[in-house]
Design a protein around this motif. Structure first.
Motif, mmCIF file in Angstrom:
data_model
loop_
_atom_site.group_PDB
_atom_site.id
_atom_site.type_symbol
_atom_site.label_atom_id
_atom_site.label_comp_id
_atom_site.label_asym_id
_atom_site.label_seq_id
_atom_site.Cartn_x
_atom_site.Cartn_y
_atom_site.Cartn_z
ATOM 1 N N TYR A 155 0.832 -1.212 0.000
ATOM 2 C CA TYR A 155 0.000 0.000 0.000
ATOM 3 C C TYR A 155 0.859 1.251 0.000
ATOM 4 O O TYR A 155 0.615 2.201 -0.756
ATOM 5 C CB TYR A 155 -0.943 0.025 1.201
ATOM 6 C CG TYR A 155 -1.613 1.376 1.359
ATOM 7 C CD1 TYR A 155 -2.692 1.743 0.554
ATOM 8 C CD2 TYR A 155 -1.124 2.307 2.275
ATOM 9 C CE1 TYR A 155 -3.274 2.995 0.668
ATOM 10 C CE2 TYR A 155 -1.712 3.570 2.394
ATOM 11 C CZ TYR A 155 -2.778 3.902 1.589
ATOM 12 O OH TYR A 155 -3.355 5.155 1.689
ATOM 13 N N THR B 110 -6.414 5.303 -2.794
ATOM 14 C CA THR B 110 -5.433 4.214 -2.866
ATOM 15 C C THR B 110 -5.854 3.055 -1.979
ATOM 16 O O THR B 110 -5.661 1.889 -2.328
ATOM 17 C CB THR B 110 -4.033 4.727 -2.467
ATOM 18 O OG1 THR B 110 -3.700 5.884 -3.251
ATOM 19 C CG2 THR B 110 -2.964 3.671 -2.690
ATOM 20 N N LEU B 111 -6.453 3.349 -0.821
ATOM 21 C CA LEU B 111 -7.008 2.282 0.031
ATOM 22 C C LEU B 111 -8.113 1.529 -0.694
ATOM 23 O O LEU B 111 -8.137 0.289 -0.706
ATOM 24 C CB LEU B 111 -7.548 2.875 1.335
ATOM 25 C CG LEU B 111 -6.535 3.351 2.376
ATOM 26 C CD1 LEU B 111 -7.230 4.146 3.476
ATOM 27 C CD2 LEU B 111 -5.767 2.175 2.977
ATOM 28 N N ARG C 220 -7.080 -0.919 -3.263
ATOM 29 C CA ARG C 220 -6.487 -2.142 -2.730
ATOM 30 C C ARG C 220 -7.460 -2.896 -1.825
ATOM 31 O O ARG C 220 -7.066 -3.758 -1.036
ATOM 32 C CB ARG C 220 -5.194 -1.818 -1.975
ATOM 33 C CG ARG C 220 -4.167 -1.086 -2.843
ATOM 34 C CD ARG C 220 -2.794 -1.123 -2.224
ATOM 35 N NE ARG C 220 -2.222 -2.469 -2.268
ATOM 36 C CZ ARG C 220 -1.625 -2.999 -3.341
ATOM 37 N NH1 ARG C 220 -1.522 -2.290 -4.463
ATOM 38 N NH2 ARG C 220 -1.134 -4.222 -3.301
#
Length: 412
Positions: free
Chosen positions: A26, A161-162, A165
């Motif tokens: 991450y 971005t979290l 993913r």
């Protein structure tokens, strides 16, 4: 705030189950996304800069919130450095056997949900989030209104971005309401926040200390000093003082007071005055220092205890290293202090007797920084003596639990 707290608690449970590899993946992706989104981040930052200029905020303070392509690259580099650091979570410090044949160990665990209240510097947003994430903690960020658009853009990016993913966006949250009442609510969010960390000026830190019911890790203001000893190399001292004051005066590791031994004051003060004048630094000096300075004004008592965060430097002549240490320990904020000397004994006395989180011999205080100390980004610089002191890296965002292995023991 209750909703953010509930989401943080839920996300913290998921975050604590991630492997080191998953956390690092991450963070590496986030660093890449920061660089890709440079243009949009700078656009948001420009809104903050325009508003600050319109509101008459001084240039050194505007510089604190200014982002550039290079500063965004540095932010991304900080995130990558955090990803490359050893993961403290799950580490067992040591194990020992008790007289009852129990095996007992101390294991590092996340704190849980961390709240951070900070002012003006948008790089704090990514620094804090990456450190909290790597150490298994959910974070709730509450930035100042001066950098609202920059912080919002950065948190939106981190949450995207979290999402990409398949991770809970509650791991990194942002308080979008900048009202003081909301900050006060956050300080009392004891049901959900495990610790609160303020980063900013003396006013903010004191308000949090005085008002919070959540446990607080105090990060300090920087009323820092350089003492130029009678055994100092004057050219080296000049370079260090100029760097410590003028390289970036608006940050907490810049110096606010220069102390000079009386034996070298007639030689050093004109030298440093010329160098600092070229950097537009205003000097406020005691009566003895005024004898060797041309442009300085008389310092007030308040100047010795003021964190100027500006192109202003207080100057005092001292008769001995004892007077220098006494002055520093009376007025400093226990952040960063430096001595310039070639005398080994004086250097060691300074290290031993000055009460501060970081103490230097022959180097600029500007190095008090988690990135420069090799911790990756920092969560802040603690001036407390409990739990954490100095630049706070990953290990300072952990607690510990005792793990105990038995084979049927009961206590008699």
């Amino acid at each position: 705030m209750n909703q953010l707290g509930q989401q943080g608690k839920r996300a913290a449970r998921q975050l604590a189950q991630l492997t080191t590899a998953e956390k690092n993946e991450y963070l590496f992706q986030l660093a890449a996304d920061l660089e890709t989104a440079t243009a949009s981040i700078l656009q948001a930052n420009q809104q903050d800069l325009d508003q600050a200029t319109a509101n008459g905020i001084p240039e050194p303070m505007i510089d604190r919130m200014r982002l550039t392509e290079n500063r965004i690259k540095e932010m991304a580099a900080g995130v990558r450095q955090v990803a490359g650091l050893p993961d403290p979570i799950g580490n067992v410090e040591k194990m020992w056997q008790t007289e009852d044949q129990l095996m007992v160990g101390r294991q590092a665990v996340p704190l849980g949900v961390i709240g951070i209240i900070f002012e003006s510097r948008p790089n704090v947003t990514t620094d804090a989030a990456s450190l909290c994430f790597k150490s298994g903690n959910a974070v709730i960020l509450r930035g100042g209104k001066e950098a609202f658009y920059s912080n919002q853009a950065l948190v939106n990016l981190m949450q995207q971005t979290l999402k990409n993913r398949k991770l809970d966006t509650g791991m990194i949250q942002f308080v979008s309401d900048t009202a003081h009442e909301i900050a006060s609510d956050m300080m009392r969010l004891t049901e959900y926040l495990d610790v609160l960390i303020p980063r900013g000026g003396a006013g903010l830190i004191q308000r949090v200390k005085n008002s919070a019911t959540v446990p607080v890790i105090e990060t300090g203001t920087g009323n820092n000093h350089v003492y130029v000893d009678s055994y100092a190399q004057l050219e080296m001292a000049k370079e260090i003082v100029v760097n410590a004051k003028a390289q970036r005066p608006s940050v907490c590791n810049a110096i606010e007071t220069l102390l000079v031994h009386e034996d070298i004051a007639p030689q050093f003060l004109p030298l440093i005055e010329q160098a600092l004048t070229e950097k537009s630094v205003e000097l406020r000096a005691d009566q003895q220092a005024l004898n060797d300075l041309e442009t300085a004004t008389l310092a007030s008592e308040a100047d010795w205890s003021t964190e100027f965060l500006d192109y202003i430097l207080a100057v005092k002549v001292v008769a001995s290293i004892d007077e220098a240490i006494e002055h520093i320990n009376r007025y400093n904020s226990k952040h960063s202090e430096a001595i310039i000397t070639d005398n080994y004994q004086n250097g060691q006395r300074f290290l031993k007797e000055v009460d501060a989180a970081a103490v230097y011999i022959n180097a600029s205080t500007r190095f008090t920084d988690g990135f420069k100390f090799g911790f990756g980004a920092e969560i802040g610089i603690s001036t407390q003596k409990l739990h954490a002191r100095g630049p706070m890296g990953l290990e300072h965002l952990t607690s510990m639990k005792y793990i105990v292995y038995g084979n049927g023991q009961i206590r008699e």
